[in-house]
Design a protein around this motif. Structure first.
Motif, PDB file in Angstrom:
ATOM      1  N   ARG A  70       0.890  -1.265   0.123  1.00 14.82           N
ATOM      2  CA  ARG A  70      -0.050  -0.041   0.046  1.00 14.82           C
ATOM      3  C   ARG A  70       0.869   1.269   0.014  1.00 14.82           C
ATOM      4  O   ARG A  70       1.616   1.362   0.957  1.00 14.82           O
ATOM      5  CB  ARG A  70      -0.993   0.041   1.040  1.00 14.82           C
ATOM      6  CG  ARG A  70      -2.027   1.350   1.094  1.00 14.82           C
ATOM      7  CD  ARG A  70      -2.611   1.217   2.368  1.00 14.82           C
ATOM      8  NE  ARG A  70      -3.755   2.158   2.318  1.00 14.82           N
ATOM      9  CZ  ARG A  70      -4.203   2.801   3.369  1.00 14.82           C
ATOM     10  NH1 ARG A  70      -3.586   2.708   4.653  1.00 14.82           N
ATOM     11  NH2 ARG A  70      -5.442   3.489   3.481  1.00 14.82           N
ATOM     12  N   LEU A  71       0.947   1.956  -0.939  1.00 19.96           N
ATOM     13  CA  LEU A  71       1.550   3.248  -1.221  1.00 19.96           C
ATOM     14  C   LEU A  71       0.653   4.606  -0.461  1.00 19.96           C
ATOM     15  O   LEU A  71      -0.537   4.470  -0.824  1.00 19.96           O
ATOM     16  CB  LEU A  71       1.956   3.630  -2.717  1.00 19.96           C
ATOM     17  CG  LEU A  71       2.848   2.554  -3.288  1.00 19.96           C
ATOM     18  CD1 LEU A  71       3.058   2.911  -4.514  1.00 19.96           C
ATOM     19  CD2 LEU A  71       3.959   1.890  -2.399  1.00 19.96           C
ATOM     20  N   SER A  72       1.531   5.378  -0.085  1.00 20.12           N
ATOM     21  CA  SER A  72       0.687   6.613   0.549  1.00 20.12           C
ATOM     22  C   SER A  72       1.437   7.732   0.094  1.00 20.12           C
ATOM     23  O   SER A  72       2.791   7.686  -0.384  1.00 20.12           O
ATOM     24  CB  SER A  72       0.931   6.506   2.024  1.00 20.12           C
ATOM     25  OG  SER A  72       0.059   5.638   2.541  1.00 20.12           O
ATOM     26  N   CYS A  73       0.788   8.978  -0.349  1.00 25.15           N
ATOM     27  CA  CYS A  73       1.063  10.146  -0.797  1.00 25.15           C
ATOM     28  C   CYS A  73       0.664  11.295   0.042  1.00 25.15           C
ATOM     29  O   CYS A  73      -0.394  11.412   0.061  1.00 25.15           O
ATOM     30  CB  CYS A  73       0.831  10.282  -2.106  1.00 25.15           C
ATOM     31  SG  CYS A  73       1.472  11.674  -2.755  1.00 25.15           S
ATOM     32  N   ALA A  74       1.422  12.026   0.800  1.00 29.66           N
ATOM     33  CA  ALA A  74       1.123  12.800   1.893  1.00 29.66           C
ATOM     34  C   ALA A  74       1.363  14.190   0.973  1.00 29.66           C
ATOM     35  O   ALA A  74       2.474  14.498   0.790  1.00 29.66           O
ATOM     36  CB  ALA A  74       1.876  12.842   3.160  1.00 29.66           C
ATOM     37  N   ALA A  75       0.272  14.985   0.949  1.00 35.77           N
ATOM     38  CA  ALA A  75       0.498  16.426   0.334  1.00 35.77           C
ATOM     39  C   ALA A  75       0.410  17.564   1.359  1.00 35.77           C
ATOM     40  O   ALA A  75      -0.329  17.379   2.204  1.00 35.77           O
ATOM     41  CB  ALA A  75      -0.733  16.469  -0.764  1.00 35.77           C
ATOM     42  N   ARG A 111      -8.362   8.220  -1.693  1.00 35.30           N
ATOM     43  CA  ARG A 111      -7.783   9.433  -0.933  1.00 35.30           C
ATOM     44  C   ARG A 111      -8.705   9.947   0.278  1.00 35.30           C
ATOM     45  O   ARG A 111      -9.802   9.284   0.412  1.00 35.30           O
ATOM     46  CB  ARG A 111      -7.986  10.457  -1.947  1.00 35.30           C
ATOM     47  CG  ARG A 111      -9.484  10.991  -2.740  1.00 35.30           C
ATOM     48  CD  ARG A 111      -9.425  12.020  -3.389  1.00 35.30           C
ATOM     49  NE  ARG A 111      -8.684  13.347  -3.163  1.00 35.30           N
ATOM     50  CZ  ARG A 111      -8.062  14.157  -3.951  1.00 35.30           C
ATOM     51  NH1 ARG A 111      -8.288  13.884  -5.287  1.00 35.30           N
ATOM     52  NH2 ARG A 111      -7.650  15.322  -3.543  1.00 35.30           N
ATOM     53  N   ASP A 112      -8.201  10.398   1.173  1.00 36.47           N
ATOM     54  CA  ASP A 112      -8.464  10.967   2.240  1.00 36.47           C
ATOM     55  C   ASP A 112      -8.299  12.384   2.416  1.00 36.47           C
ATOM     56  O   ASP A 112      -7.017  12.806   2.899  1.00 36.47           O
ATOM     57  CB  ASP A 112      -8.216  10.206   3.663  1.00 36.47           C
ATOM     58  CG  ASP A 112      -8.739  10.553   4.881  1.00 36.47           C
ATOM     59  OD1 ASP A 112      -9.418  11.426   4.790  1.00 36.47           O
ATOM     60  OD2 ASP A 112      -8.753   9.848   5.920  1.00 36.47           O
ATOM     61  N   ASN A 113      -9.400  13.322   1.968  1.00 40.50           N
ATOM     62  CA  ASN A 113      -9.132  14.708   2.046  1.00 40.50           C
ATOM     63  C   ASN A 113      -8.903  15.328   3.294  1.00 40.50           C
ATOM     64  O   ASN A 113      -8.166  16.276   3.465  1.00 40.50           O
ATOM     65  CB  ASN A 113     -10.356  15.237   1.385  1.00 40.50           C
ATOM     66  CG  ASN A 113     -10.296  15.094  -0.154  1.00 40.50           C
ATOM     67  OD1 ASN A 113      -9.258  14.655  -0.845  1.00 40.50           O
ATOM     68  ND2 ASN A 113     -11.295  15.387  -0.876  1.00 40.50           N
ATOM     69  N   THR A 138      -4.196  12.803   1.825  1.00 38.79           N
ATOM     70  CA  THR A 138      -3.390  11.879   1.573  1.00 38.79           C
ATOM     71  C   THR A 138      -4.255  10.974   0.323  1.00 38.79           C
ATOM     72  O   THR A 138      -5.462  10.881   0.415  1.00 38.79           O
ATOM     73  CB  THR A 138      -3.008  10.993   2.702  1.00 38.79           C
ATOM     74  OG1 THR A 138      -2.244  11.591   3.657  1.00 38.79           O
ATOM     75  CG2 THR A 138      -2.310   9.576   2.260  1.00 38.79           C
ATOM     76  N   VAL A 139      -3.423  10.595  -0.611  1.00 37.09           N
ATOM     77  CA  VAL A 139      -3.877   9.702  -1.610  1.00 37.09           C
ATOM     78  C   VAL A 139      -2.997   8.257  -1.392  1.00 37.09           C
ATOM     79  O   VAL A 139      -1.917   8.032  -0.819  1.00 37.09           O
ATOM     80  CB  VAL A 139      -3.649  10.041  -2.820  1.00 37.09           C
ATOM     81  CG1 VAL A 139      -2.091  10.339  -3.262  1.00 37.09           C
ATOM     82  CG2 VAL A 139      -4.359   9.234  -4.083  1.00 37.09           C
ATOM     83  N   TYR A 140      -3.770   7.239  -1.491  1.00 41.68           N
ATOM     84  CA  TYR A 140      -3.265   5.843  -1.603  1.00 41.68           C
ATOM     85  C   TYR A 140      -3.296   5.178  -2.915  1.00 41.68           C
ATOM     86  O   TYR A 140      -4.092   5.313  -3.494  1.00 41.68           O
ATOM     87  CB  TYR A 140      -4.064   5.134  -0.532  1.00 41.68           C
ATOM     88  CG  TYR A 140      -4.104   5.771   0.839  1.00 41.68           C
ATOM     89  CD1 TYR A 140      -5.382   6.545   1.174  1.00 41.68           C
ATOM     90  CD2 TYR A 140      -3.301   5.735   1.919  1.00 41.68           C
ATOM     91  CE1 TYR A 140      -5.307   7.298   2.457  1.00 41.68           C
ATOM     92  CE2 TYR A 140      -3.209   6.364   3.132  1.00 41.68           C
ATOM     93  CZ  TYR A 140      -4.439   7.140   3.384  1.00 41.68           C
ATOM     94  OH  TYR A 140      -4.519   7.841   4.607  1.00 41.68           O
ATOM     95  N   LEU A 141      -2.666   4.045  -2.783  1.00 42.97           N
ATOM     96  CA  LEU A 141      -2.497   3.064  -3.948  1.00 42.97           C
ATOM     97  C   LEU A 141      -2.460   1.627  -3.378  1.00 42.97           C
ATOM     98  O   LEU A 141      -1.348   1.290  -2.891  1.00 42.97           O
ATOM     99  CB  LEU A 141      -1.479   3.273  -4.929  1.00 42.97           C
ATOM    100  CG  LEU A 141      -1.796   2.489  -6.179  1.00 42.97           C
ATOM    101  CD1 LEU A 141      -2.843   2.873  -6.914  1.00 42.97           C
ATOM    102  CD2 LEU A 141      -0.397   2.685  -7.164  1.00 42.97           C
ATOM    103  N   GLN A 142      -3.437   1.008  -3.119  1.00 45.21           N
ATOM    104  CA  GLN A 142      -3.397  -0.386  -2.881  1.00 45.21           C
ATOM    105  C   GLN A 142      -3.150  -1.202  -3.967  1.00 45.21           C
ATOM    106  O   GLN A 142      -3.836  -1.286  -5.083  1.00 45.21           O
ATOM    107  CB  GLN A 142      -4.734  -0.901  -2.123  1.00 45.21           C
ATOM    108  CG  GLN A 142      -4.941  -2.315  -1.731  1.00 45.21           C
ATOM    109  CD  GLN A 142      -3.921  -2.545  -0.515  1.00 45.21           C
ATOM    110  OE1 GLN A 142      -3.750  -1.672   0.355  1.00 45.21           O
ATOM    111  NE2 GLN A 142      -3.254  -3.639  -0.435  1.00 45.21           N
ATOM    112  N   MET A 143      -2.049  -1.960  -3.891  1.00 45.64           N
ATOM    113  CA  MET A 143      -1.571  -2.995  -4.959  1.00 45.64           C
ATOM    114  C   MET A 143      -1.666  -4.439  -4.513  1.00 45.64           C
ATOM    115  O   MET A 143      -0.909  -4.764  -3.567  1.00 45.64           O
ATOM    116  CB  MET A 143      -0.028  -2.526  -5.398  1.00 45.64           C
ATOM    117  CG  MET A 143       0.129  -1.008  -5.788  1.00 45.64           C
ATOM    118  SD  MET A 143       1.702  -0.429  -6.352  1.00 45.64           S
ATOM    119  CE  MET A 143       2.635  -0.895  -4.951  1.00 45.64           C
TER     120      MET A 143
END
Length: 124
Positions: free
Chosen positions: A19-24, A72-74, A78-83
């Motif tokens: 699971r990738l996360s991207c925090a903005a 995403r969780d506004n 954060t946006v996620y990519l479950q692989m």
């Protein structure tokens, strides 16, 4: 200053999950569409998945449909990519990107901001 910081990459066996996360930060996250791209050695950066600012619409490249899920969780910016069911050909550096709301989310040129990326390696 806008920052996108990815995490969650690593080494996994074929068939496994990550699971990738991207925090903005530094932008009004809820006003931006978000995307994930990947780049393998010797190849061009390619579109993987995208999600609209509201989270209502998602888009995937054909090779990951049914295996990857973008969300995403506004509230957390954060946006996620479950692989899931990862394959060796999924190995690449995965980067998230932010685009002012609009159309054409599969195109790299649409995106205004990019993260540095996180390495995903899938062993056979």
């Amino acid at each position: 200053q806008v920052q996108l910081v990815e995490s969650g990459g690593g080494l996994v066996q074929a068939g496994g999950s990550l699971r990738l996360s991207c925090a903005a930060s530094g932008l009004t996250f809820s006003a931006y569409d978000m995307g994930w791209f990947r780049q393998a050695p010797g190849k061009e950066r390619e579109f993987v998945a995208a999600i609209t600012w509201s989270g209502i619409s998602t888009f995937y490249t054909d090779s990951v449909k049914g295996r990857f899920t973008i969300s995403r969780d506004n509230a957390k910016n954060t946006v996620y990519l479950q692989m899931n069911t990862l394959k060796p050909e999924d190995s690449a550096v995965y980067s998230c990107a932010a685009a002012a709301a609009g159309y054409g989310l599969t195109a790299r040129a649409r995106y205004d901001y990019w993260g540095q990326g996180t390495q995903v390696t899938v062993s056979s």
